[in-house]
Design an enzyme around this catalytic site. Sequence first.
Site, mmCIF file in Angstrom:
data_model
loop_
_atom_site.group_PDB
_atom_site.id
_atom_site.type_symbol
_atom_site.label_atom_id
_atom_site.label_comp_id
_atom_site.label_asym_id
_atom_site.label_seq_id
_atom_site.Cartn_x
_atom_site.Cartn_y
_atom_site.Cartn_z
ATOM 1 N N SER A 232 -5.902 -13.423 -4.187
ATOM 2 C CA SER A 232 -4.958 -13.180 -3.536
ATOM 3 C C SER A 232 -4.886 -14.372 -2.395
ATOM 4 C CB SER A 232 -5.167 -11.842 -2.531
ATOM 5 O OG SER A 232 -4.374 -11.800 -1.418
ATOM 6 N N TYR B 45 -11.179 -5.917 2.293
ATOM 7 C CA TYR B 45 -10.353 -5.963 1.002
ATOM 8 C C TYR B 45 -10.338 -7.641 0.644
ATOM 9 C CZ TYR B 45 -6.257 -7.170 -1.956
ATOM 10 O OH TYR B 45 -5.576 -7.777 -2.926
ATOM 11 N N LYS C 221 -12.069 -10.212 -2.499
ATOM 12 C CA LYS C 221 -11.494 -11.366 -3.250
ATOM 13 C C LYS C 221 -12.101 -12.594 -3.020
ATOM 14 C CE LYS C 221 -8.356 -8.839 -4.843
ATOM 15 N NZ LYS C 221 -8.429 -8.044 -6.198
HETATM 16 P P1 NAD Z 1 -2.724 -1.001 -8.224
HETATM 17 O O1 NAD Z 1 -3.648 -0.189 -7.000
HETATM 18 O O2 NAD Z 1 -1.166 -0.388 -8.586
HETATM 19 O O3 NAD Z 1 -3.448 -1.117 -9.668
HETATM 20 C C1 NAD Z 1 -4.787 -1.301 -9.634
HETATM 21 C C2 NAD Z 1 -5.092 -0.509 -10.662
HETATM 22 O O4 NAD Z 1 -6.432 -0.226 -10.911
HETATM 23 C C3 NAD Z 1 -4.724 1.279 -10.312
HETATM 24 O O5 NAD Z 1 -4.303 1.556 -11.728
HETATM 25 C C4 NAD Z 1 -6.259 1.795 -10.421
HETATM 26 O O6 NAD Z 1 -6.008 3.126 -10.796
HETATM 27 C C5 NAD Z 1 -6.997 1.005 -11.082
HETATM 28 N N1 NAD Z 1 -8.544 1.111 -10.798
HETATM 29 C C6 NAD Z 1 -9.021 0.791 -9.445
HETATM 30 N N2 NAD Z 1 -10.175 0.855 -9.446
HETATM 31 C C7 NAD Z 1 -10.809 1.179 -10.856
HETATM 32 C C8 NAD Z 1 -12.009 0.886 -11.281
HETATM 33 N N3 NAD Z 1 -13.070 0.867 -10.787
HETATM 34 N N4 NAD Z 1 -11.992 1.131 -12.839
HETATM 35 C C9 NAD Z 1 -10.885 1.199 -13.526
HETATM 36 N N5 NAD Z 1 -9.808 1.131 -12.940
HETATM 37 C C10 NAD Z 1 -9.345 1.013 -11.353
HETATM 38 O O7 NAD Z 1 -2.618 -2.358 -7.618
HETATM 39 P P2 NAD Z 1 -1.725 -3.791 -7.973
HETATM 40 O O8 NAD Z 1 -0.919 -4.058 -6.687
HETATM 41 O O9 NAD Z 1 -1.086 -3.350 -9.297
HETATM 42 O O10 NAD Z 1 -2.993 -4.795 -7.682
HETATM 43 C C11 NAD Z 1 -3.465 -5.431 -9.100
HETATM 44 C C12 NAD Z 1 -4.558 -6.209 -8.562
HETATM 45 O O11 NAD Z 1 -3.740 -7.563 -7.912
HETATM 46 C C13 NAD Z 1 -5.500 -5.715 -7.505
HETATM 47 O O12 NAD Z 1 -6.956 -6.218 -7.923
HETATM 48 C C14 NAD Z 1 -5.082 -6.504 -6.266
HETATM 49 O O13 NAD Z 1 -6.217 -6.373 -5.448
HETATM 50 C C15 NAD Z 1 -4.450 -7.541 -6.712
HETATM 51 N N6 NAD Z 1 -3.621 -8.085 -5.826
HETATM 52 C C16 NAD Z 1 -2.396 -7.344 -5.434
HETATM 53 C C17 NAD Z 1 -1.509 -7.728 -4.556
HETATM 54 C C18 NAD Z 1 -0.313 -6.892 -4.332
HETATM 55 O O14 NAD Z 1 0.408 -7.287 -3.433
HETATM 56 N N7 NAD Z 1 -0.045 -5.943 -4.807
HETATM 57 C C19 NAD Z 1 -1.572 -8.917 -4.031
HETATM 58 C C20 NAD Z 1 -2.755 -9.794 -4.228
HETATM 59 C C21 NAD Z 1 -3.619 -9.379 -5.338
HETATM 60 C C1 UD1 Z 2 -0.797 -7.641 3.002
HETATM 61 C C2 UD1 Z 2 -2.267 -8.146 3.050
HETATM 62 C C3 UD1 Z 2 -2.872 -9.007 1.804
HETATM 63 C C4 UD1 Z 2 -2.644 -8.322 0.602
HETATM 64 C C5 UD1 Z 2 -1.085 -7.735 0.557
HETATM 65 C C6 UD1 Z 2 -0.850 -6.977 -0.591
HETATM 66 C C7 UD1 Z 2 -2.426 -7.991 5.422
HETATM 67 C C8 UD1 Z 2 -3.081 -8.862 6.535
HETATM 68 N N1 UD1 Z 2 -2.519 -8.655 4.348
HETATM 69 O O1 UD1 Z 2 -0.005 -8.942 2.952
HETATM 70 O O2 UD1 Z 2 -4.025 -9.210 2.184
HETATM 71 O O3 UD1 Z 2 -2.860 -8.866 -0.616
HETATM 72 O O4 UD1 Z 2 -0.798 -7.048 1.591
HETATM 73 O O5 UD1 Z 2 -1.381 -5.836 -0.617
HETATM 74 O O6 UD1 Z 2 -2.475 -6.844 5.789
HETATM 75 N N2 UD1 Z 2 5.882 -5.877 7.793
HETATM 76 C C9 UD1 Z 2 6.758 -5.196 8.764
HETATM 77 N N3 UD1 Z 2 6.870 -3.791 8.621
HETATM 78 C C10 UD1 Z 2 6.043 -2.971 7.575
HETATM 79 C C11 UD1 Z 2 5.433 -3.823 6.798
HETATM 80 C C12 UD1 Z 2 5.273 -5.130 6.845
HETATM 81 O O7 UD1 Z 2 7.126 -5.724 9.724
HETATM 82 O O8 UD1 Z 2 6.248 -2.032 7.845
HETATM 83 C C13 UD1 Z 2 5.561 -7.474 7.740
HETATM 84 C C14 UD1 Z 2 4.354 -7.525 7.999
HETATM 85 O O9 UD1 Z 2 3.867 -8.110 9.364
HETATM 86 C C15 UD1 Z 2 4.336 -9.064 7.314
HETATM 87 C C16 UD1 Z 2 5.419 -9.050 6.297
HETATM 88 O O10 UD1 Z 2 6.113 -7.781 6.589
HETATM 89 O O11 UD1 Z 2 4.715 -10.189 8.284
HETATM 90 C C17 UD1 Z 2 4.780 -8.445 4.916
HETATM 91 O O12 UD1 Z 2 3.749 -7.511 5.024
HETATM 92 P P1 UD1 Z 2 3.095 -6.941 3.645
HETATM 93 O O13 UD1 Z 2 4.035 -6.642 2.702
HETATM 94 O O14 UD1 Z 2 2.096 -5.731 4.487
HETATM 95 O O15 UD1 Z 2 2.277 -8.038 3.040
HETATM 96 P P2 UD1 Z 2 1.184 -9.296 3.875
HETATM 97 O O16 UD1 Z 2 0.755 -8.369 5.084
HETATM 98 O O17 UD1 Z 2 1.684 -10.446 3.805
#
Ligand code: NAD
Ligand code: UD1
Length: 340
Positions: free
Chosen positions: A125, A150, A154
């Site tokens: 991330s 969290y 990473k």
């Molecule tokens: P998500 O929660 O939708 O998907 C994660 C999946 O992993 C889920 O289906 C959950 O059931 C499964 N899971 C969790 N722990 C497990 C385990 N121990 N064994 C088997 N399955 C397990 O999340 P996502 O948004 O699809 O994110 C996927 C990956 O990308 C995560 O590692 C997350 O940290 C990373 N990531 C997400 C974002 C984001 O904004 N969504 C941003 C940066 C990184």
């Molecule tokens: C957040 C996490 C990041 C994670 C990512 C995906 C933090 C500090 N960072 O990113 O680690 O990988 O989510 O899960 O939490 N906002 C509003 N109102 C809301 C929600 C969000 O104003 O109800 C604003 C936030 O202040 C931010 C922007 O929208 O400025 C994006 O927020 P968000 O979608 O939560 O993503 P990040 O904070 O960038």
Amino acid sequence: MKNILVTGGTGYIGSHTVVELLNLDYNVVIIDNLSNSKMMVLDRIEKITGKRPKFYKGDIRNREDLSKIFKENQIDCVINFAGLKAVGESVRMPLEYYENNIYGAVVLLEEMKKNNVFNFIFSSSATVYGDPASVPVDETFPTGGTTNPYGTTKLFIERILMDLAHAEPKFNICILRYFNPIGAHPSGLMGEDPNGIPNNLAPYITQVMVGKREKLNIFGNDYDTPDGTCIRDYIHVCDLAYGHVCAIKKLDENPGVVIYNLGTGKGSSVFDILHAFEKAYGKPIPYAIAERRAGDVTANYTKVEKAEKEIGFKAKYDINDMARDAWNWQKNNPNGYEEK
Ligand code: NAD
Ligand code: UD1
């Protein structure tokens, strides 16, 4: 490399990546413990692609679950999406996050090694950059200064992967640092389905649009940005999914250890995103200005040159596409993957 094990493959990013892989004729095996996803995702994947991926309900922390999969399938490459990802929850439950994410990744890597599988793609991330000294960031920027457990999982997993690659050159590793994935599959059949009150911006907005929340709270309008709200690099989840295909090809053709930022290179403010959703909605979306949220950084967006040059990755969707597709998903599935 044709046979891909996708951990967390029924989750938000995993499911979109599985669709991309199946459409390109990869063979996909999924392991997911369904802690944050639903079986129904498999039906949707099948509806979109005409193919049903092989699914194992299991946990990456469980050696038996993994060894069964490696014995029953000839896996070439593992994409590790499985993990917990809620920032606020990680502050309250750090041990669960370290155990699930870090221990899970270690067990997975050990079982890969035992079974002679050495290609690994990791979902990292942009949060590993902490509060960057300047934007846009590139992959050489220092990592550290994460503001929650969290993010620290990473960071630690990235370090573990670098140590592993150093000790065991057989491992080919691609670390992908995602910026802010939003949007949904254009079919409206797959999208983000958070539990409870969404923490993230886009799903919160779509729940306001569908009438489940009263208004968006904008966390601070006094940041040092043109409109006072924070700036992020929002990337369509389908573009992000395609980034994993680029990563597989890279490990296949030119193995080694690599790190790429995946974003669009464009910074958008909270108001920019709100306006994109209003365009998709055709009417204003209610909002209020609220206090800043602890841990938020003013601006974070990426340079795109490295991923573009080395793996041919280029995002094709803009924030209007992301808003349109997220709204299409939410409108068609007001309660996500099930009637709640
Ligand atoms: P998500 O929660 O939708 O998907 C994660 C999946 O992993 C889920 O289906 C959950 O059931 C499964 N899971 C969790 N722990 C497990 C385990 N121990 N064994 C088997 N399955 C397990 O999340 P996502 O948004 O699809 O994110 C996927 C990956 O990308 C995560 O590692 C997350 O940290 C990373 N990531 C997400 C974002 C984001 O904004 N969504 C941003 C940066 C990184
Ligand atoms: C957040 C996490 C990041 C994670 C990512 C995906 C933090 C500090 N960072 O990113 O680690 O990988 O989510 O899960 O939490 N906002 C509003 N109102 C809301 C929600 C969000 O104003 O109800 C604003 C936030 O202040 C931010 C922007 O929208 O400025 C994006 O927020 P968000 O979608 O939560 O993503 P990040 O904070 O960038």
